[in-house]
Design a protein around this motif. Structure first.
Motif, mmCIF file in Angstrom:
data_model
loop_
_atom_site.group_PDB
_atom_site.id
_atom_site.type_symbol
_atom_site.label_atom_id
_atom_site.label_comp_id
_atom_site.label_asym_id
_atom_site.label_seq_id
_atom_site.Cartn_x
_atom_site.Cartn_y
_atom_site.Cartn_z
ATOM 1 N N ALA A 73 0.831 -1.204 0.000
ATOM 2 C CA ALA A 73 0.000 0.000 0.000
ATOM 3 C C ALA A 73 0.863 1.251 0.000
ATOM 4 N N LEU A 74 1.977 1.210 0.732
ATOM 5 C CA LEU A 74 2.849 2.383 0.821
ATOM 6 C C LEU A 74 3.518 2.695 -0.510
ATOM 7 N N VAL A 75 3.914 1.654 -1.240
ATOM 8 C CA VAL A 75 4.630 1.891 -2.499
ATOM 9 C C VAL A 75 3.705 2.467 -3.565
ATOM 10 N N ARG A 76 2.398 2.378 -3.368
ATOM 11 C CA ARG A 76 1.455 3.026 -4.281
ATOM 12 C C ARG A 76 1.398 4.532 -4.048
ATOM 13 N N GLN A 77 1.842 4.959 -2.845
ATOM 14 C CA GLN A 77 1.794 6.378 -2.485
ATOM 15 C C GLN A 77 3.165 7.055 -2.580
ATOM 16 N N LYS A 78 4.230 6.285 -2.316
ATOM 17 C CA LYS A 78 5.574 6.854 -2.267
ATOM 18 C C LYS A 78 6.525 6.000 -3.114
ATOM 19 N N ASP A 79 7.513 6.657 -3.649
ATOM 20 C CA ASP A 79 8.515 5.952 -4.441
ATOM 21 C C ASP A 79 9.699 5.579 -3.550
ATOM 22 N N PHE A 80 9.963 4.294 -3.391
ATOM 23 C CA PHE A 80 11.130 3.848 -2.637
ATOM 24 C C PHE A 80 11.629 2.538 -3.234
ATOM 25 N N ASP A 81 12.842 2.171 -2.843
ATOM 26 C CA ASP A 81 13.480 0.967 -3.388
ATOM 27 C C ASP A 81 13.365 -0.237 -2.455
ATOM 28 N N TYR A 82 13.461 0.018 -1.145
ATOM 29 C CA TYR A 82 13.462 -1.091 -0.194
ATOM 30 C C TYR A 82 12.622 -0.756 1.032
ATOM 31 N N PHE A 83 11.803 -1.706 1.453
ATOM 32 C CA PHE A 83 11.074 -1.651 2.715
ATOM 33 C C PHE A 83 11.657 -2.766 3.573
ATOM 34 N N VAL A 84 12.377 -2.384 4.642
ATOM 35 C CA VAL A 84 13.084 -3.373 5.451
ATOM 36 C C VAL A 84 12.556 -3.319 6.882
ATOM 37 N N CYS A 85 12.172 -4.474 7.423
ATOM 38 C CA CYS A 85 11.566 -4.530 8.754
ATOM 39 C C CYS A 85 11.904 -5.855 9.426
ATOM 40 N N GLY A 86 11.351 -6.053 10.600
ATOM 41 C CA GLY A 86 11.456 -7.310 11.342
ATOM 42 C C GLY A 86 10.095 -7.637 11.923
ATOM 43 N N HIS A 87 10.056 -7.840 13.244
ATOM 44 C CA HIS A 87 8.833 -7.957 14.044
ATOM 45 C C HIS A 87 8.105 -9.286 13.885
ATOM 46 N N SER A 88 7.807 -9.719 12.667
ATOM 47 C CA SER A 88 7.018 -10.943 12.501
ATOM 48 C C SER A 88 7.871 -12.199 12.573
ATOM 49 N N HIS A 89 9.192 -12.062 12.607
ATOM 50 C CA HIS A 89 10.138 -13.191 12.660
ATOM 51 C C HIS A 89 10.099 -14.045 11.397
ATOM 52 N N ALA A 90 9.496 -13.555 10.339
ATOM 53 C CA ALA A 90 9.325 -14.332 9.109
ATOM 54 C C ALA A 90 10.311 -13.837 8.055
ATOM 55 N N LEU A 91 11.436 -14.546 7.894
ATOM 56 C CA LEU A 91 12.463 -14.169 6.936
ATOM 57 C C LEU A 91 11.886 -14.192 5.524
ATOM 58 N N LYS A 92 12.002 -13.063 4.827
ATOM 59 C CA LYS A 92 11.353 -12.992 3.514
ATOM 60 C C LYS A 92 11.953 -11.867 2.681
ATOM 61 N N GLN A 93 12.045 -12.091 1.390
ATOM 62 C CA GLN A 93 12.425 -11.055 0.437
ATOM 63 C C GLN A 93 11.585 -11.257 -0.820
ATOM 64 N N THR A 94 10.855 -10.221 -1.223
ATOM 65 C CA THR A 94 9.980 -10.348 -2.376
ATOM 66 C C THR A 94 9.793 -8.991 -3.027
ATOM 67 N N THR A 95 9.321 -9.015 -4.267
ATOM 68 C CA THR A 95 9.068 -7.787 -5.018
ATOM 69 C C THR A 95 7.668 -7.277 -4.716
ATOM 70 N N LEU A 96 7.561 -5.961 -4.543
ATOM 71 C CA LEU A 96 6.270 -5.355 -4.264
ATOM 72 C C LEU A 96 5.463 -5.173 -5.544
ATOM 73 N N CYS A 97 4.249 -4.648 -5.388
ATOM 74 C CA CYS A 97 3.280 -4.635 -6.482
ATOM 75 C C CYS A 97 3.692 -3.767 -7.661
ATOM 76 N N ASN A 98 4.645 -2.847 -7.461
ATOM 77 C CA ASN A 98 5.078 -2.023 -8.599
ATOM 78 C C ASN A 98 6.085 -2.727 -9.490
#
Length: 244
Positions: free
Chosen positions: A188-213
């Motif tokens: 949802a954020l990438v539909r509003q703002k232009d960025f290259d990487y969204f990096v987080c933790g919290h859910s403990h779920a290791l993951k790397q994937t391409t967003l909707c754009n």
């Protein structure tokens, strides 16, 4: 070009003696890698410590080995950034004054080597979770923190560990629902703002994937409490997930 390393959800102080000793050894390996590869910055994206209580004249002994690692990194002029999570929620001035750590709260937009990042732990993004927002307002209130720091240290640390358990009860285990929410938030954020990487933790779920754009990337750094030791590396304009 600079090199940066990213970690999250190590939860030092959570587990038994053997698991904690193993995590510290891995931290030492990571610090050696930082110095050896001339990494310029380390970004700690929350829940590095499972709890923390700051006093004026006392340093809690449980994290002494970790503090020595921070001291060594700061002596090598490594930039240290710490994004508060839902467990290490009361960072205070100690880490800044002693080790030059820059402490952040919430998601932040930063530019690294020409790439735009959204960085943060990932907690508190659900505006409908009123209970969590009330919990955060209580534990991050400066007056409440000063009251705690005025107590006998063992008692105050015990209370902070209790707050940590409260946070864990709110999120007793990583869930697909929580992981999906973070990914959906990034989409949802990438539909509003232009960025290259969204990096987080919290859910403990290791993951790397391409967003909707079709271009921007979502990265979750996973956790160190399950016997694996992942971290992120940003090098020459590209982000990759690695493991110690």
């Amino acid at each position: 070009m600079s090199n940066s390393i990213f970690i999250s959800d190590t939860h030092l102080g959570l587990q038994g003696e053997r698991a904690e000793a193993c995590k510290i050894r891995r931290f030492e390996e990571l610090a050696d890698l930082v110095v050896r590869q001339e990494v310029t910055a380390v970004y700690m994206l929350g829940d590095i410590l499972d709890y923390w209580m700051e006093f004026r004249h006392v340093i809690p002994r449980y994290f002494s080995a970790f503090l020595c690692i921070l001291r060594d990194l700061s002596r090598h002029d490594v930039e240290l950034h710490w994004f508060s999570g839902n467990h290490d929620f009361a960072l205070g001035r100690f880490f800044t004054d002693e080790f030059g750590v820059r402490c952040w709260y919430g998601m932040q937009e930063l530019t690294l080597d020409g790439k735009r990042f959204y960085l943060g732990h990932g907690d508190g993004l659900d505006s409908s979770d009123i209970g969590y927002r009330l919990f955060v307002s209580l534990i991050r209130n400066r007056f409440n923190q000063k009251l705690l720091s005025a107590l006998q240290p063992d008692l105050a640390v015990g209370i902070m560990r209790g707050f940590s358990r409260m946070s864990r009860k709110r999120n007793p285990a990583p869930s697909n629902e929580e992981s999906d929410f973070l990914l959906q938030y990034a989409d949802a954020l990438v539909r509003q703002k232009d960025f290259d990487y969204f990096v987080c933790g919290h859910s403990h779920a290791l993951k790397q994937t391409t967003l909707c754009n079709g271009r921007s990337r979502y990265i979750n750094l996973g956790t160190w409490i399950d016997g694996t030791f992942p971290y992120g590396m940003f090098h020459n304009g590209e982000f990759s997930l690695q493991e110690l």
